[in-house]
Design a protein around this motif. Structure first.
Motif, PDB file in Angstrom:
ATOM      1  N   ALA A   1      -3.764  51.787  46.487  1.00  0.00           N
ATOM      2  CA  ALA A   1      -5.121  51.999  47.013  1.00  0.00           C
ATOM      3  C   ALA A   1      -5.602  50.846  48.069  1.00  0.00           C
ATOM      4  N   ALA A   2      -6.616  51.007  48.782  1.00  0.00           N
ATOM      5  CA  ALA A   2      -6.810  49.874  49.467  1.00  0.00           C
ATOM      6  C   ALA A   2      -8.334  49.934  49.624  1.00  0.00           C
ATOM      7  N   SER A   3      -8.923  48.628  49.470  1.00  0.00           N
ATOM      8  CA  SER A   3     -10.450  48.601  49.425  1.00  0.00           C
ATOM      9  C   SER A   3     -10.666  47.171  50.363  1.00  0.00           C
ATOM     10  N   TYR A   4     -12.230  46.967  50.385  1.00  0.00           N
ATOM     11  CA  TYR A   4     -12.369  45.898  51.054  1.00  0.00           C
ATOM     12  C   TYR A   4     -12.979  44.880  50.026  1.00  0.00           C
ATOM     13  N   THR A   5     -13.265  45.107  48.751  1.00  0.00           N
ATOM     14  CA  THR A   5     -13.656  44.425  47.731  1.00  0.00           C
ATOM     15  C   THR A   5     -12.769  44.467  46.477  1.00  0.00           C
ATOM     16  N   LEU A   6     -12.716  43.339  45.900  1.00  0.00           N
ATOM     17  CA  LEU A   6     -12.028  43.237  44.608  1.00  0.00           C
ATOM     18  C   LEU A   6     -12.769  43.654  43.571  1.00  0.00           C
ATOM     19  N   VAL A   7     -12.528  45.326  43.373  1.00  0.00           N
ATOM     20  CA  VAL A   7     -13.520  45.881  42.366  1.00  0.00           C
ATOM     21  C   VAL A   7     -12.342  46.907  41.563  1.00  0.00           C
ATOM     22  N   SER A   8     -12.976  47.446  40.520  1.00  0.00           N
ATOM     23  CA  SER A   8     -12.020  48.656  39.713  1.00  0.00           C
ATOM     24  C   SER A   8     -12.525  49.815  40.097  1.00  0.00           C
ATOM     25  N   ALA A   9     -13.865  50.170  40.666  1.00  0.00           N
ATOM     26  CA  ALA A   9     -14.298  51.342  40.943  1.00  0.00           C
ATOM     27  C   ALA A   9     -13.607  52.050  42.029  1.00  0.00           C
ATOM     28  N   GLN A  10     -13.142  53.368  41.761  1.00  0.00           N
ATOM     29  CA  GLN A  10     -12.389  54.099  42.804  1.00  0.00           C
ATOM     30  C   GLN A  10     -13.191  54.439  43.835  1.00  0.00           C
ATOM     31  N   SER A  11     -14.259  54.360  43.746  1.00  0.00           N
ATOM     32  CA  SER A  11     -15.160  55.033  45.066  1.00  0.00           C
ATOM     33  C   SER A  11     -15.217  53.619  45.950  1.00  0.00           C
ATOM     34  N   GLN A  12     -14.829  52.467  45.642  1.00  0.00           N
ATOM     35  CA  GLN A  12     -14.669  51.566  46.667  1.00  0.00           C
ATOM     36  C   GLN A  12     -13.571  51.424  47.343  1.00  0.00           C
ATOM     37  N   TYR A  13     -12.538  52.351  47.087  1.00  0.00           N
ATOM     38  CA  TYR A  13     -11.258  52.218  47.773  1.00  0.00           C
ATOM     39  C   TYR A  13     -11.072  53.366  48.707  1.00  0.00           C
ATOM     40  N   ASN A  14     -10.987  52.807  49.889  1.00  0.00           N
ATOM     41  CA  ASN A  14     -10.889  53.782  51.140  1.00  0.00           C
ATOM     42  C   ASN A  14      -9.648  54.749  51.454  1.00  0.00           C
ATOM     43  N   TYR A  15      -8.593  53.914  51.075  1.00  0.00           N
ATOM     44  CA  TYR A  15      -7.403  54.695  51.371  1.00  0.00           C
ATOM     45  C   TYR A  15      -6.511  54.724  50.271  1.00  0.00           C
ATOM     46  N   TRP A  16      -5.603  55.945  50.051  1.00  0.00           N
ATOM     47  CA  TRP A  16      -5.153  56.205  48.967  1.00  0.00           C
ATOM     48  C   TRP A  16      -3.540  56.619  49.372  1.00  0.00           C
ATOM     49  N   GLY A  17      -2.328  56.357  48.459  1.00  0.00           N
ATOM     50  CA  GLY A  17      -1.019  56.977  48.668  1.00  0.00           C
ATOM     51  C   GLY A  17      -1.273  58.305  47.776  1.00  0.00           C
ATOM     52  N   GLN A  18      -0.045  58.610  47.974  1.00  0.00           N
ATOM     53  CA  GLN A  18       0.046  60.181  47.425  1.00  0.00           C
ATOM     54  C   GLN A  18       0.712  59.820  45.770  1.00  0.00           C
ATOM     55  N   GLY A  19       0.845  58.886  45.483  1.00  0.00           N
ATOM     56  CA  GLY A  19       1.410  58.639  43.993  1.00  0.00           C
ATOM     57  C   GLY A  19       2.712  58.669  43.797  1.00  0.00           C
ATOM     58  N   THR A  20       3.132  57.904  42.772  1.00  0.00           N
ATOM     59  CA  THR A  20       4.659  57.970  42.295  1.00  0.00           C
ATOM     60  C   THR A  20       4.670  58.281  40.939  1.00  0.00           C
ATOM     61  N   GLN A  21       5.536  59.159  40.315  1.00  0.00           N
ATOM     62  CA  GLN A  21       5.494  59.519  39.066  1.00  0.00           C
ATOM     63  C   GLN A  21       6.346  58.557  37.922  1.00  0.00           C
ATOM     64  N   VAL A  22       5.558  58.232  36.945  1.00  0.00           N
ATOM     65  CA  VAL A  22       6.381  57.187  36.180  1.00  0.00           C
ATOM     66  C   VAL A  22       6.309  57.982  34.796  1.00  0.00           C
ATOM     67  N   THR A  23       7.658  58.199  34.203  1.00  0.00           N
ATOM     68  CA  THR A  23       7.910  58.781  32.894  1.00  0.00           C
ATOM     69  C   THR A  23       8.462  57.908  31.984  1.00  0.00           C
ATOM     70  N   VAL A  24       7.792  57.795  30.894  1.00  0.00           N
ATOM     71  CA  VAL A  24       8.396  56.662  29.988  1.00  0.00           C
ATOM     72  C   VAL A  24       8.837  57.440  28.479  1.00  0.00           C
ATOM     73  N   SER A  25      10.003  57.859  28.415  1.00  0.00           N
ATOM     74  CA  SER A  25      10.419  58.477  27.099  1.00  0.00           C
ATOM     75  C   SER A  25      10.609  57.469  25.789  1.00  0.00           C
ATOM     76  N   SER A  26      10.448  58.309  24.818  1.00  0.00           N
ATOM     77  CA  SER A  26      10.411  57.443  23.449  1.00  0.00           C
ATOM     78  C   SER A  26      11.711  57.287  22.936  1.00  0.00           C
TER      79      SER A  26
END
Length: 121
Positions: free
Chosen positions: A96-121
């Protein structure tokens, strides 16, 4: 406007490593703080890490040590290096892209579609 495309997800065994990439389109990449978030099945999306153009970084407390965020401004790309992966790291990882160095999702203006990470035990 910026468009974000993640890659690098997949299936990995516990203890393994993965490096996620997020390629950004647009001419103002350096202006954005780039962040990584993740959403595990049945859980809310959570902040992982973020990085300014100057490479100043900010991590969620529980992500420090095993995850490293970095960026290549010349390539308009941000990375998330993940080590010593655990099954509980299984999630969809979003860039995601934001104009400020924050953790709040609401401050991120642009988002990707995501990529799946699966960790097997």
């Amino acid at each position: 406007q910026v468009q974000l495309v993640e890659s690098g997800g997949g299936l990995v065994q516990a203890g393994g490593s993965l490096r996620l990439s997020c390629a950004a389109s647009g001419r103002a990449f350096r202006a954005y703080v780039m962040g990584w978030f993740r959403q595990a099945p049945g859980k809310e999306r959570e902040f992982v890490a973020a990085i300014k153009w100057s490479e100043l970084t900010y991590y969620a407390d529980n992500m420090k040590g095993r995850f490293t965020i970095s960026r290549d401004n010349a390539k308009n790309t941000v990375y998330l290096q993940m080590r010593s992966l655990k099954p509980e790291d299984t999630a969809v990882y979003y860039c995601a892209a934001s104009y400020t160095l924050v953790s709040a999702q609401s401050q991120y203006n642009y988002w990707g579609q995501g990529t799946q990470v699966t960790v097997s035990s």
